[in-house]
Design a protein around this motif. Structure first.
Motif, short mmCIF file in Angstrom:
data_model
loop_
_atom_site.label_atom_id
_atom_site.label_comp_id
_atom_site.label_asym_id
_atom_site.label_seq_id
_atom_site.Cartn_x
_atom_site.Cartn_y
_atom_site.Cartn_z
N ILE A 25 0.83 -1.35 0.04
CA ILE A 25 -0.13 -0.01 0.02
C ILE A 25 0.68 1.24 0.02
O ILE A 25 0.46 2.20 -0.64
CB ILE A 25 -1.02 0.06 1.17
N ALA A 26 2.03 1.30 0.72
CA ALA A 26 2.91 2.47 0.80
C ALA A 26 3.55 2.98 -0.48
O ALA A 26 3.74 3.83 -1.07
CB ALA A 26 3.93 2.16 1.91
N ALA A 27 3.87 1.45 -1.10
CA ALA A 27 4.65 1.65 -2.35
C ALA A 27 3.60 2.09 -3.44
O ALA A 27 4.01 2.96 -4.44
CB ALA A 27 5.18 0.04 -2.85
N VAL A 28 2.33 1.64 -3.33
CA VAL A 28 1.39 2.20 -4.32
C VAL A 28 0.99 3.55 -4.48
O VAL A 28 0.98 4.38 -5.22
CB VAL A 28 0.15 1.23 -4.34
N ARG A 29 0.98 4.06 -2.96
CA ARG A 29 0.68 5.51 -2.70
C ARG A 29 1.80 6.12 -3.18
O ARG A 29 1.39 7.28 -3.68
CB ARG A 29 0.50 5.52 -1.14
N GLU A 30 3.04 5.71 -3.03
CA GLU A 30 4.13 6.63 -3.55
C GLU A 30 3.96 6.81 -5.20
O GLU A 30 4.28 7.98 -5.86
CB GLU A 30 5.43 5.82 -3.22
N ALA A 31 3.53 5.53 -5.82
CA ALA A 31 3.55 5.80 -7.25
C ALA A 31 2.52 6.64 -7.57
O ALA A 31 2.55 7.55 -8.41
CB ALA A 31 3.12 4.25 -7.73
N PHE A 32 1.44 6.77 -6.92
CA PHE A 32 0.50 7.61 -7.26
C PHE A 32 0.79 9.32 -6.94
O PHE A 32 0.40 10.02 -7.76
CB PHE A 32 -0.89 7.38 -6.40
N GLU A 33 1.52 9.27 -5.88
CA GLU A 33 2.13 10.60 -5.56
C GLU A 33 3.04 11.23 -6.53
O GLU A 33 2.92 12.53 -7.10
CB GLU A 33 2.57 10.66 -4.02
N LEU A 34 3.95 10.30 -6.96
CA LEU A 34 5.05 10.72 -7.88
C LEU A 34 4.34 10.94 -9.39
O LEU A 34 4.64 12.08 -9.87
CB LEU A 34 5.91 9.35 -8.37
N HIS A 35 3.09 10.36 -9.73
CA HIS A 35 2.61 10.59 -10.67
C HIS A 35 1.74 11.95 -10.72
O HIS A 35 1.79 12.47 -11.61
CB HIS A 35 1.38 9.52 -11.04
N GLY A 36 1.17 12.27 -9.24
CA GLY A 36 0.42 13.54 -9.26
C GLY A 36 1.37 14.63 -9.20
O GLY A 36 1.02 15.55 -9.74
N GLN A 39 6.37 13.72 -11.09
CA GLN A 39 8.07 13.26 -10.90
C GLN A 39 8.26 11.89 -11.62
O GLN A 39 9.57 11.55 -11.35
CB GLN A 39 8.46 13.26 -9.49
N GLY A 40 7.40 11.10 -11.92
CA GLY A 40 7.46 9.86 -12.75
C GLY A 40 6.78 9.98 -13.72
O GLY A 40 5.67 10.46 -13.97
N ARG A 41 7.51 9.19 -14.95
CA ARG A 41 7.01 9.24 -16.32
C ARG A 41 6.00 7.97 -16.66
O ARG A 41 6.63 6.78 -16.17
CB ARG A 41 7.82 9.56 -17.14
N VAL A 42 5.06 7.85 -17.21
CA VAL A 42 4.41 6.68 -17.62
C VAL A 42 4.36 6.74 -19.29
O VAL A 42 3.93 7.66 -19.84
CB VAL A 42 2.88 6.83 -17.16
N PHE A 43 4.91 5.80 -19.78
CA PHE A 43 4.98 5.96 -21.23
C PHE A 43 3.85 5.11 -21.90
O PHE A 43 3.17 4.57 -21.14
CB PHE A 43 6.30 5.04 -21.75
N GLY A 64 13.17 9.49 -12.91
CA GLY A 64 14.50 9.86 -13.06
C GLY A 64 15.27 10.15 -11.85
O GLY A 64 16.41 9.83 -11.68
N SER A 65 14.76 10.91 -10.66
CA SER A 65 15.34 11.30 -9.33
C SER A 65 15.67 10.29 -8.55
O SER A 65 16.34 10.28 -7.54
CB SER A 65 14.46 12.32 -8.86
N THR A 293 -7.19 1.47 -14.34
CA THR A 293 -6.55 0.82 -15.51
C THR A 293 -4.98 0.38 -15.24
O THR A 293 -4.52 -0.51 -15.96
CB THR A 293 -6.56 1.69 -16.72
N GLY A 294 -4.62 0.77 -14.16
CA GLY A 294 -3.37 0.03 -13.75
C GLY A 294 -2.19 0.93 -14.10
O GLY A 294 -2.10 1.20 -15.45
N LEU A 295 -1.42 1.31 -13.20
CA LEU A 295 -0.29 2.40 -13.62
C LEU A 295 1.17 1.75 -13.68
O LEU A 295 1.43 1.07 -12.78
CB LEU A 295 -0.36 3.50 -12.45
N ALA A 296 1.82 1.95 -14.69
CA ALA A 296 3.33 1.45 -14.63
C ALA A 296 4.01 1.52 -13.47
O ALA A 296 4.88 0.80 -12.94
CB ALA A 296 3.88 1.91 -15.87
N LEU A 297 3.87 2.85 -12.88
CA LEU A 297 4.46 3.20 -11.64
C LEU A 297 4.33 2.22 -10.44
O LEU A 297 5.06 2.16 -9.58
CB LEU A 297 4.45 4.81 -11.51
#
Length: 323
Positions: A25-36, A39-43, A64-65, A293-297
């Motif tokens: 849950i913490a890792a997925v939350r981080e993915a959403f926050e990075l996307h928001g 700071q994270g790219r989704v190709f 990248g960071s 739909t599922g996020l690569a991050l």
């Protein structure tokens, strides 16, 4: 040295052993926050039907960071069931972004199940009513079980769950994991179950609408998992345009999710709620939909979690991979 490089292999049994719900849950939350925070790219997603009857896709991105780069190759092969195999197949590959060297190959089935269920739990925590006590789950497979498991963590007040199987018959194997914790009812009438529920979770193959729009009552929240490919849907007409819509990624949802059927519908990304970019307060009568739909991050942050744990504990199989 380049000649001494190793590639770590992490199989499904080890992935399942290393996955801990709170960590996921913490890792997925981080993915959403990075996307928001962008700071994270989704190709662009690859998602194509095959002549073999399967569907093959690739979700990829980077941060990248954080030196995080990789992809998940995954899909759905229904014929696998006839030989006792899992229809969903997924493999995650992490790379060193500085050199392009592969670092780790990870079985992605358990990652996909857990990260999707964790995303569902985050959606419930943000969007559903805290006093939700009744739910309906469409589907009885691995994802439906995981979604319900994580839903009970997010909304512990849940005491009654209706489940809808494909043939409306009971599934003892589905009930076994929950029977001692909640009242679990096999629903013969999907509309009646929906009308008695505060939460709806749809985790099917997305073959078509699962209930009638008129069955939804005010204040209901829906987590929609099964529409992840062009042509798939689980919601009936009249729901998306009447509800407040949230998505993991708007572009992706408008191509592959429930939003593909009404792509001009206003919607908000979950990451923007988590970062505070978009304020949100539920009104008592709101019907809300989380189009998942599922996020690569999500795959990458959870895969990194597995990679780190395996390295720290000396687990997995390292093979020579000189470059």
């Amino acid at each position: 040295m380049r000649g001494d490089a190793r590639l770590l292999l992490v199989d499904k049994h080890l992935v399942e052993r290393l996955l801990v719900a709170d960590d996921v849950i913490a890792a997925v939350r981080e993915a959403f926050e990075l996307h928001g925070r962008r700071q994270g790219r989704v190709f662009p997603v690859v998602r194509e039907k095959l002549s073999t009857g399967g569907v093959f896709g690739i979700k990829t991105g980077d941060v990248g960071s954080q030196g995080l780069l990789g992809f998940k190759a995954a899909g759905f092969w229904p014929a696998n069931r006839s030989v006792g195999g899992e229809a969903h197949q997924a493999t995650v590959l992490l790379f060193d972004p500085a050199t392009g060297r592969p670092l780790c190959v990870i079985d992605g089935n358990a990652i996909t199940t857990a990260r999707t269920a964790a995303a569902g739990a985050i959606g419930l925590s943000l969007l559903s009513r805290e006093d939700s006590v009744a739910a309906t789950v469409f589907g009885t497979g691995n994802q439906a079980r995981a979604q319900l498991e994580f839903a009970l963590r997010a909304r512990p007040a849940l005491t009654r769950v209706h489940y809808v199987s494909s043939d409306r018959l009971p599934r003892p194997e589905f009930e076994a994991g929950f029977a001692e914790r909640i009242e679990l009812l096999c629903a013969a009438d999907a509309n009646a179950a929906v009308n008695q529920s505060d939460l709806i979770i749809t985790a099917t193959t997305g073959a078509g609408p699962l209930f009638e729009a008129g069955a939804l009552r005010a204040g209901t929240h829906l987590n929609c998992v099964g529409a992840d490919t062009r042509g798939k849907r689980e919601l009936p007409g009249g729901v998306v345009d009447a509800a407040r819509i949230f998505a993991d990624d708007l572009d992706q949802a408008r191509q592959l999710g429930e939003l593909q059927w009404l792509p001009q519908t206003p919607a908000v990304e979950i990451g923007d709620l988590l970062t505070g970019e978009v304020p949100w307060r539920r009104s008592p009568g709101d019907i809300t939909v989380f189009d998942m739909t599922g996020l690569a991050l999500q795959d990458l942050t959870v895969a990194r979690l597995i990679h780190r744990k395996a390295m720290e504990q000396g687990l997995g199989t390292a093979v020579a991979w000189p470059w």
